[in-house]
Design an enzyme around this catalytic site. Structure first.
Site, mmCIF file in Angstrom:
data_model
loop_
_atom_site.group_PDB
_atom_site.id
_atom_site.type_symbol
_atom_site.label_atom_id
_atom_site.label_comp_id
_atom_site.label_asym_id
_atom_site.label_seq_id
_atom_site.Cartn_x
_atom_site.Cartn_y
_atom_site.Cartn_z
ATOM 1 N N SER A 170 0.825 -1.196 0.000
ATOM 2 C CA SER A 170 0.000 0.000 0.000
ATOM 3 C C SER A 170 0.862 1.250 0.000
ATOM 4 C CB SER A 170 -0.915 0.007 1.228
ATOM 5 O OG SER A 170 -1.649 1.210 1.282
ATOM 6 N N ASP B 227 -4.525 4.066 -2.400
ATOM 7 C CA ASP B 227 -5.755 4.506 -1.749
ATOM 8 C C ASP B 227 -6.029 5.968 -2.060
ATOM 9 O OD1 ASP B 227 -6.554 2.155 -0.203
ATOM 10 O OD2 ASP B 227 -4.709 2.476 0.931
ATOM 11 N N MET C 77 -8.464 8.909 -1.178
ATOM 12 C CA MET C 77 -9.405 9.253 -0.106
ATOM 13 C C MET C 77 -9.867 10.695 -0.248
ATOM 14 S SD MET C 77 -7.374 7.697 3.159
ATOM 15 C CE MET C 77 -6.661 6.051 3.150
ATOM 16 N N MET D 213 -11.781 5.344 -2.062
ATOM 17 C CA MET D 213 -12.529 5.596 -0.826
ATOM 18 C C MET D 213 -13.133 6.993 -0.945
ATOM 19 S SD MET D 213 -10.133 4.046 2.160
ATOM 20 C CE MET D 213 -8.822 2.901 1.778
ATOM 21 N N MET E 256 -12.530 -5.235 3.299
ATOM 22 C CA MET E 256 -11.787 -4.391 4.232
ATOM 23 C C MET E 256 -11.719 -5.073 5.595
ATOM 24 S SD MET E 256 -10.602 -1.749 2.723
ATOM 25 C CE MET E 256 -10.020 -0.926 4.214
ATOM 26 N N GLY F 78 -3.993 4.025 8.370
ATOM 27 C CA GLY F 78 -3.068 2.896 8.395
ATOM 28 C C GLY F 78 -2.761 2.469 9.818
ATOM 29 N N GLY F 79 -2.100 1.327 9.951
ATOM 30 C CA GLY F 79 -1.603 0.879 11.241
ATOM 31 C C GLY F 79 -2.621 0.247 12.168
ATOM 32 N N ASP G 64 -7.650 -6.043 2.727
ATOM 33 C CA ASP G 64 -6.877 -4.832 3.005
ATOM 34 C C ASP G 64 -7.066 -4.417 4.456
ATOM 35 O OD1 ASP G 64 -5.628 -2.371 3.047
ATOM 36 O OD2 ASP G 64 -6.997 -1.398 1.642
#
Length: 217
Positions: free
Chosen positions: A8, A35, A37, A68, A137, A144-145, A175
Protein backbone atom coordinates in the site's frame (compact mmCIF):
# COMPACT_ATOMS: atom_id res chain seq x y z
CA UNK A 1 -2.98 -17.34 -10.41
CA UNK A 2 -0.52 -17.49 -7.53
CA UNK A 3 -1.27 -15.43 -4.46
CA UNK A 4 0.18 -11.93 -4.51
CA UNK A 5 0.89 -9.10 -2.11
CA UNK A 6 -0.10 -5.53 -2.97
CA UNK A 7 2.01 -3.06 -0.99
CA UNK A 8 0.00 0.00 0.00
CA UNK A 9 1.54 3.24 -1.21
CA UNK A 10 -0.01 5.11 1.72
CA UNK A 11 2.58 3.53 4.04
CA UNK A 12 5.57 4.41 1.85
CA UNK A 13 8.17 7.01 2.72
CA UNK A 14 7.22 9.74 0.24
CA UNK A 15 10.68 11.26 0.48
CA UNK A 16 12.07 8.12 -1.15
CA UNK A 17 9.04 6.51 -2.74
CA UNK A 18 10.72 5.95 -6.11
CA UNK A 19 13.54 4.04 -4.46
CA UNK A 20 11.13 1.95 -2.41
CA UNK A 21 9.06 1.03 -5.45
CA UNK A 22 12.20 -0.16 -7.22
CA UNK A 23 13.03 -2.29 -4.14
CA UNK A 24 9.68 -4.08 -4.10
CA UNK A 25 9.53 -4.48 -7.87
CA UNK A 26 13.02 -6.02 -7.87
CA UNK A 27 11.84 -8.90 -5.64
CA UNK A 28 8.85 -9.71 -7.85
CA UNK A 29 5.98 -7.60 -6.50
CA UNK A 30 3.38 -7.24 -9.26
CA UNK A 31 0.67 -5.09 -7.63
CA UNK A 32 0.72 -1.64 -6.04
CA UNK A 33 -2.29 -0.61 -3.95
CA UNK A 34 -3.16 3.09 -4.16
CA UNK A 35 -5.75 4.51 -1.75
CA UNK A 36 -7.56 7.59 -3.02
CA UNK A 37 -9.41 9.25 -0.11
CA UNK A 38 -11.73 12.25 -0.21
CA UNK A 39 -12.03 13.26 3.46
CA UNK A 40 -15.79 12.59 3.27
CA UNK A 41 -16.34 8.86 2.83
CA UNK A 42 -13.33 8.41 5.11
CA UNK A 43 -11.88 11.04 7.47
CA UNK A 44 -8.48 11.20 5.79
CA UNK A 45 -7.34 12.80 2.54
CA UNK A 46 -4.56 11.00 0.66
CA UNK A 47 -3.41 11.66 -2.91
CA UNK A 48 -4.99 11.87 -6.32
CA UNK A 49 -4.42 11.80 -10.03
CA UNK A 50 -1.09 13.72 -10.29
CA UNK A 51 0.62 11.24 -7.95
CA UNK A 52 -0.75 8.21 -9.79
CA UNK A 53 0.24 9.68 -13.15
CA UNK A 54 3.75 10.48 -11.94
CA UNK A 55 4.30 6.99 -10.55
CA UNK A 56 2.87 5.35 -13.67
CA UNK A 57 5.82 6.64 -15.68
CA UNK A 58 8.29 4.79 -13.46
CA UNK A 59 6.91 1.31 -12.89
CA UNK A 60 5.16 -1.52 -14.72
CA UNK A 61 3.37 -2.79 -11.61
CA UNK A 62 -0.40 -3.28 -11.78
CA UNK A 63 -1.98 -0.16 -10.26
CA UNK A 64 -4.77 -1.29 -7.95
CA UNK A 65 -6.61 1.98 -7.21
CA UNK A 66 -8.96 1.86 -4.23
CA UNK A 67 -11.52 4.68 -4.38
CA UNK A 68 -12.53 5.60 -0.83
CA UNK A 69 -14.60 8.37 -2.33
CA UNK A 70 -18.26 9.41 -2.35
CA UNK A 71 -19.80 9.18 -5.84
CA UNK A 72 -16.66 7.64 -7.41
CA UNK A 73 -18.25 7.71 -10.85
CA UNK A 74 -17.21 11.39 -11.01
CA UNK A 75 -13.55 10.39 -11.16
CA UNK A 76 -13.23 7.00 -12.83
CA UNK A 77 -12.36 8.36 -16.27
CA UNK A 78 -9.53 10.58 -15.05
CA UNK A 79 -8.30 7.87 -12.67
CA UNK A 80 -8.09 5.47 -15.60
CA UNK A 81 -6.24 8.07 -17.68
CA UNK A 82 -3.81 8.58 -14.79
CA UNK A 83 -2.74 4.95 -15.02
CA UNK A 84 -5.12 2.76 -13.03
CA UNK A 85 -5.38 -0.88 -14.07
CA UNK A 86 -7.95 -1.87 -11.42
CA UNK A 87 -10.51 0.57 -10.00
CA UNK A 88 -12.28 -0.42 -6.80
CA UNK A 89 -15.43 1.34 -5.62
CA UNK A 90 -17.36 0.90 -2.37
CA UNK A 91 -20.90 -0.41 -2.15
CA UNK A 92 -21.49 2.14 0.61
CA UNK A 93 -20.29 5.16 -1.43
CA UNK A 94 -21.89 4.80 -4.85
CA UNK A 95 -25.47 5.54 -5.96
CA UNK A 96 -25.36 3.35 -9.10
CA UNK A 97 -22.94 0.55 -8.31
CA UNK A 98 -23.67 -1.69 -11.30
CA UNK A 99 -23.62 1.23 -13.73
CA UNK A 100 -20.32 2.49 -12.37
CA UNK A 101 -18.72 -0.96 -12.55
CA UNK A 102 -19.87 -1.30 -16.17
CA UNK A 103 -18.45 2.15 -16.95
CA UNK A 104 -15.08 1.20 -15.43
CA UNK A 105 -14.89 -1.82 -17.74
CA UNK A 106 -15.91 0.26 -20.75
CA UNK A 107 -13.02 2.62 -19.97
CA UNK A 108 -10.63 -0.34 -20.22
CA UNK A 109 -9.92 -0.84 -16.50
CA UNK A 110 -10.78 -3.86 -14.37
CA UNK A 111 -13.78 -3.16 -12.10
CA UNK A 112 -13.72 -4.14 -8.44
CA UNK A 113 -16.07 -3.75 -5.48
CA UNK A 114 -15.36 -3.31 -1.76
CA UNK A 115 -17.22 -3.42 1.54
CA UNK A 116 -16.38 -1.96 4.94
CA UNK A 117 -16.02 -4.20 8.01
CA UNK A 118 -19.60 -3.61 9.21
CA UNK A 119 -21.17 -4.33 5.79
CA UNK A 120 -22.28 -7.94 5.26
CA UNK A 121 -20.96 -9.98 2.36
CA UNK A 122 -24.54 -10.33 1.09
CA UNK A 123 -24.37 -6.68 -0.04
CA UNK A 124 -21.78 -7.71 -2.64
CA UNK A 125 -23.76 -10.50 -4.26
CA UNK A 126 -25.83 -8.46 -6.77
CA UNK A 127 -22.65 -6.95 -8.21
CA UNK A 128 -20.45 -10.03 -8.53
CA UNK A 129 -21.30 -10.57 -12.24
CA UNK A 130 -19.79 -7.16 -13.03
CA UNK A 131 -16.45 -7.40 -11.23
CA UNK A 132 -12.99 -8.85 -11.66
CA UNK A 133 -12.17 -8.46 -7.96
CA UNK A 134 -13.80 -8.20 -4.53
CA UNK A 135 -12.02 -6.29 -1.76
CA UNK A 136 -12.81 -7.17 1.85
CA UNK A 137 -11.79 -4.39 4.23
CA UNK A 138 -10.31 -5.93 7.38
CA UNK A 139 -9.92 -2.58 9.16
CA UNK A 140 -12.03 0.57 9.19
CA UNK A 141 -11.01 2.43 6.03
CA UNK A 142 -9.12 5.68 6.19
CA UNK A 143 -6.18 5.08 8.51
CA UNK A 144 -3.07 2.90 8.40
CA UNK A 145 -1.60 0.88 11.24
CA UNK A 146 -4.84 -0.68 12.52
CA UNK A 147 -5.15 -4.27 13.73
CA UNK A 148 -6.81 -6.93 11.60
CA UNK A 149 -10.50 -7.34 12.54
CA UNK A 150 -10.98 -10.99 13.47
CA UNK A 151 -14.37 -11.54 11.82
CA UNK A 152 -12.72 -10.74 8.49
CA UNK A 153 -11.56 -14.36 8.34
CA UNK A 154 -15.20 -15.50 8.22
CA UNK A 155 -16.07 -12.89 5.57
CA UNK A 156 -13.20 -14.07 3.38
CA UNK A 157 -14.33 -17.67 3.70
CA UNK A 158 -17.90 -16.63 2.89
CA UNK A 159 -17.04 -14.78 -0.32
CA UNK A 160 -14.67 -17.59 -1.34
CA UNK A 161 -17.51 -20.09 -0.90
CA UNK A 162 -19.89 -17.94 -2.96
CA UNK A 163 -17.26 -17.83 -5.70
CA UNK A 164 -16.82 -21.60 -5.63
CA UNK A 165 -20.55 -22.43 -5.51
CA UNK A 166 -21.31 -20.16 -8.46
CA UNK A 167 -18.26 -21.12 -10.51
CA UNK A 168 -17.09 -17.50 -10.63
CA UNK A 169 -13.50 -16.39 -11.16
CA UNK A 170 -13.19 -12.94 -9.57
CA UNK A 171 -10.14 -12.36 -7.40
CA UNK A 172 -10.48 -11.81 -3.65
CA UNK A 173 -8.42 -9.05 -2.07
CA UNK A 174 -8.08 -8.15 1.60
CA UNK A 175 -6.88 -4.83 3.01
CA UNK A 176 -5.99 -3.87 6.55
CA UNK A 177 -3.79 -5.16 9.35
CA UNK A 178 -2.07 -7.83 7.23
CA UNK A 179 1.46 -8.62 8.40
CA UNK A 180 3.94 -11.46 8.72
CA UNK A 181 2.14 -12.93 11.74
CA UNK A 182 -1.23 -13.41 10.03
CA UNK A 183 -0.70 -13.30 6.26
CA UNK A 184 -0.61 -17.08 5.83
CA UNK A 185 -3.87 -17.57 7.74
CA UNK A 186 -5.53 -14.76 5.78
CA UNK A 187 -4.43 -16.30 2.48
CA UNK A 188 -5.74 -19.69 3.54
CA UNK A 189 -9.23 -18.18 3.96
CA UNK A 190 -9.37 -17.48 0.23
CA UNK A 191 -7.60 -14.16 -0.33
CA UNK A 192 -5.67 -13.99 -3.61
CA UNK A 193 -4.25 -10.48 -3.22
CA UNK A 194 -3.14 -9.30 0.21
CA UNK A 195 -2.64 -5.59 0.78
CA UNK A 196 0.12 -4.75 3.24
CA UNK A 197 1.25 -1.29 4.25
CA UNK A 198 3.67 -0.82 7.13
CA UNK A 199 4.45 -4.55 7.00
CA UNK A 200 6.19 -3.78 3.70
CA UNK A 201 7.38 -0.19 3.88
CA UNK A 202 8.66 -0.03 7.45
CA UNK A 203 12.46 -0.43 7.25
CA UNK A 204 13.62 -2.47 4.23
CA UNK A 205 10.73 -2.62 1.76
CA UNK A 206 12.31 -5.17 -0.55
CA UNK A 207 13.24 -7.60 2.22
CA UNK A 208 9.83 -7.26 3.86
CA UNK A 209 8.00 -7.84 0.58
CA UNK A 210 10.10 -10.92 -0.13
CA UNK A 211 9.35 -12.36 3.32
CA UNK A 212 5.61 -11.84 2.94
CA UNK A 213 5.57 -13.42 -0.53
CA UNK A 214 7.45 -16.44 0.78
CA UNK A 215 4.89 -16.87 3.59
CA UNK A 216 2.00 -17.16 1.10
CA UNK A 217 4.28 -19.03 -1.36
Amino acid sequence: MSKQIAPSLLAADFARVGEQLKEIESVGVKYLHLDVMDGIFVPSISFGMPVIESLRKNTDMIFDVHMMVIDPERYIEVIKKSGADIITIHVEACKDVAGTLKAIRELGARPAISINPKTPVAELVPFLPYVDMVLIMSVEPGFGGQSFIENSYAKLREIAEIRRENNMNFLIEVDGGVNASNIKAVAECGADILVAGSAVFKNNAGENAKTLMELIG
